[in-house]
Scaffold this active site. Structure first.
Site, PDB file in Angstrom:
ATOM      1  N   HIS A  81       3.064  72.901  15.107  1.00  0.00           N
ATOM      2  CA  HIS A  81       3.623  73.804  14.107  1.00  0.00           C
ATOM      3  C   HIS A  81       3.183  73.307  12.723  1.00  0.00           C
ATOM      4  O   HIS A  81       2.946  72.118  12.527  1.00  0.00           O
ATOM      5  CB  HIS A  81       5.153  73.775  14.222  1.00  0.00           C
ATOM      6  CG  HIS A  81       5.873  74.796  13.411  1.00  0.00           C
ATOM      7  ND1 HIS A  81       6.065  74.671  12.050  1.00  0.00           N
ATOM      8  CD2 HIS A  81       6.484  75.951  13.764  1.00  0.00           C
ATOM      9  CE1 HIS A  81       6.757  75.708  11.610  1.00  0.00           C
ATOM     10  NE2 HIS A  81       7.024  76.504  12.618  1.00  0.00           N
ATOM     11  N   ASP A 117       8.760  65.938  17.321  1.00  0.00           N
ATOM     12  CA  ASP A 117       9.400  67.128  16.773  1.00  0.00           C
ATOM     13  C   ASP A 117      10.092  67.862  17.918  1.00  0.00           C
ATOM     14  O   ASP A 117       9.436  68.460  18.768  1.00  0.00           O
ATOM     15  CB  ASP A 117       8.341  68.014  16.110  1.00  0.00           C
ATOM     16  CG  ASP A 117       8.894  69.352  15.647  1.00  0.00           C
ATOM     17  OD1 ASP A 117      10.120  69.554  15.707  1.00  0.00           O
ATOM     18  OD2 ASP A 117       8.087  70.203  15.228  1.00  0.00           O
ATOM     19  N   GLN A 138      11.725  72.689  19.261  1.00  0.00           N
ATOM     20  CA  GLN A 138      11.580  73.670  20.338  1.00  0.00           C
ATOM     21  C   GLN A 138      12.081  73.161  21.691  1.00  0.00           C
ATOM     22  O   GLN A 138      11.903  73.840  22.700  1.00  0.00           O
ATOM     23  CB  GLN A 138      10.099  74.073  20.462  1.00  0.00           C
ATOM     24  CG  GLN A 138       9.447  74.521  19.182  1.00  0.00           C
ATOM     25  CD  GLN A 138      10.088  75.754  18.580  1.00  0.00           C
ATOM     26  OE1 GLN A 138      10.650  76.584  19.296  1.00  0.00           O
ATOM     27  NE2 GLN A 138      10.023  75.885  17.266  1.00  0.00           N
ATOM     28  N   LYS A 186      17.523  76.283  15.579  1.00  0.00           N
ATOM     29  CA  LYS A 186      16.871  76.369  16.881  1.00  0.00           C
ATOM     30  C   LYS A 186      17.819  76.063  18.032  1.00  0.00           C
ATOM     31  O   LYS A 186      17.483  76.267  19.189  1.00  0.00           O
ATOM     32  CB  LYS A 186      15.678  75.401  16.938  1.00  0.00           C
ATOM     33  CG  LYS A 186      14.561  75.726  15.962  1.00  0.00           C
ATOM     34  CD  LYS A 186      13.864  77.022  16.299  1.00  0.00           C
ATOM     35  CE  LYS A 186      12.662  77.252  15.396  1.00  0.00           C
ATOM     36  NZ  LYS A 186      11.960  78.502  15.724  1.00  0.00           N
ATOM     37  N   CYS A 216       3.431  80.282  12.523  1.00  0.00           N
ATOM     38  CA  CYS A 216       3.314  79.009  11.783  1.00  0.00           C
ATOM     39  C   CYS A 216       2.618  77.954  12.635  1.00  0.00           C
ATOM     40  O   CYS A 216       2.981  76.770  12.600  1.00  0.00           O
ATOM     41  CB  CYS A 216       4.676  78.510  11.318  1.00  0.00           C
ATOM     42  SG  CYS A 216       5.477  79.598  10.130  1.00  0.00           S
TER      43      CYS A 216
END
Length: 306
Positions: free
Chosen positions: A25, A102, A105, A128, A266
């Site tokens: 991302h 990260d 997600q 999220k 993105c």
């Protein structure tokens, strides 16, 4: 992500290397580019294959004595790919690199154990995981926190202030300048309790069944091309239909009450690997059903046949 990148910037010298997978991302690309421009560090990219899976041998070959930071998604927002973060982290740590994962997600979709991963940092966004927007969290090991310099200054992050010198609070307070976002923190805690109460294992099993059903349903639509077919995925199904603008497909589905994202998500480098600038992306979560997927497939079949 910006907090970690800017706090680690002082540890970088010209020629040091920051390794990022190709499917990241923009939030895990741009902050590191800004740090690299400031420090003279170099961004190196670990490639993916045409399934959207990381090429682990190529990633390992990129790691070297100048690798200082490896920053990777736990799961791709554009392709759905779940990366082998435990293996990748172990490889990076063997070279002495700091590792950030990260989890934006992944935290709402699959079980996460930061100790098993072995990373120095794990970050995610509140919205999220069904929480408020504008808030997130950074997990950092005690050792990593103690090695980092503060990024932002202000109230609450200090021990003592004079006009000649300021001494900082112990971690993690030294990284939390200003008045805390109290209301959204309470909301984020409620969202985390909600997901934990449902059970991430149950959520993952439900979503895995949905992904399998959706993959079969969309693959049966003539001309539709699924983008990102990794063997391990979260509930993301990016696709294109030749001759149909992804944005227009998104608008058509919206008129039928079906919510999707259409665009570059993105994550432009990941889509350009497949020669694309945009896809349509239905995202599946704990509240979705097989019946909704069937309705999506019916609508897409009509669009493809039009």
């Amino acid at each position: 992500m910006n907090l970690v990148a800017n706090s680690l910037a002082s540890s970088l010298s010209r020629g040091d290397e920051i390794v990022l997978p190709e499917l990241e991302h923009h939030a895990n690309i741009v902050p590191w580019q800004m740090v690299a421009e400031r420090t003279g560090a170099v961004i190196r990219v670990a490639p993916i294959d045409d399934r959207g899976e990381l090429i682990l041998e190529a990633y390992e070959a990129i790691l070297g004595p100048r690798t200082k930071i490896v920053s990777m998604s736990h799961a791709s927002n554009s392709l759905g790919t779940i990366l082998p973060v435990e293996i990748m982290t172990a490889m990076a740590k063997a070279r002495g690199a700091r590792v950030l994962v990260d989890g934006a997600q992944s935290v709402s979709h699959i079980p996460v154990n930061v100790r098993a991963i072995g990373c120095d940092f794990y970050v995610f966004s509140g919205h999220k995981i069904f929480g408020p927007t504008g808030i997130g969290a950074v997990y950092a090991t005690t050792e990593a926190q103690r090695s980092m310099k503060p990024w932002q200054g202000g109230g609450n992050m200090i021990r003592d202030v004079t006009f000649a010198h300021t001494s900082y609070a112990e971690p993690p307070a030294r990284f939390e300048a200003g008045t805390p976002n109290i209301a959204d923190a309470i909301g984020l805690a409620a969202a985390l309790d909600y997901v934990s109460g449902l059970g991430r294992e149950r959520i993952a099993a439900h979503e895995h069944a949905l992904v399998e059903h959706a993959t079969a349903a969309l693959s049966a639509i003539p001309g539709l091309r699924l983008v990102g077919t990794a063997r391990e995925k979260v509930g993301v199904l990016s696709f294109v239909i030749p001759g149909r603008d992804p944005i227009e497909i998104g608008k058509s589905l919206d008129q039928e009450g079906i919510a999707v994202r259409a665009g570059h998500h993105c994550a432009q480098p990941s889509l350009r690997h497949f020669g694309l600038e945009a896809t349509v992306r239905p995202s599946l979560a704990l509240y979705n059903t097989s019946a909704e997927i069937d309705r999506l497939a019916e609508s897409l079949r009509r669009i493809a046949d039009a």
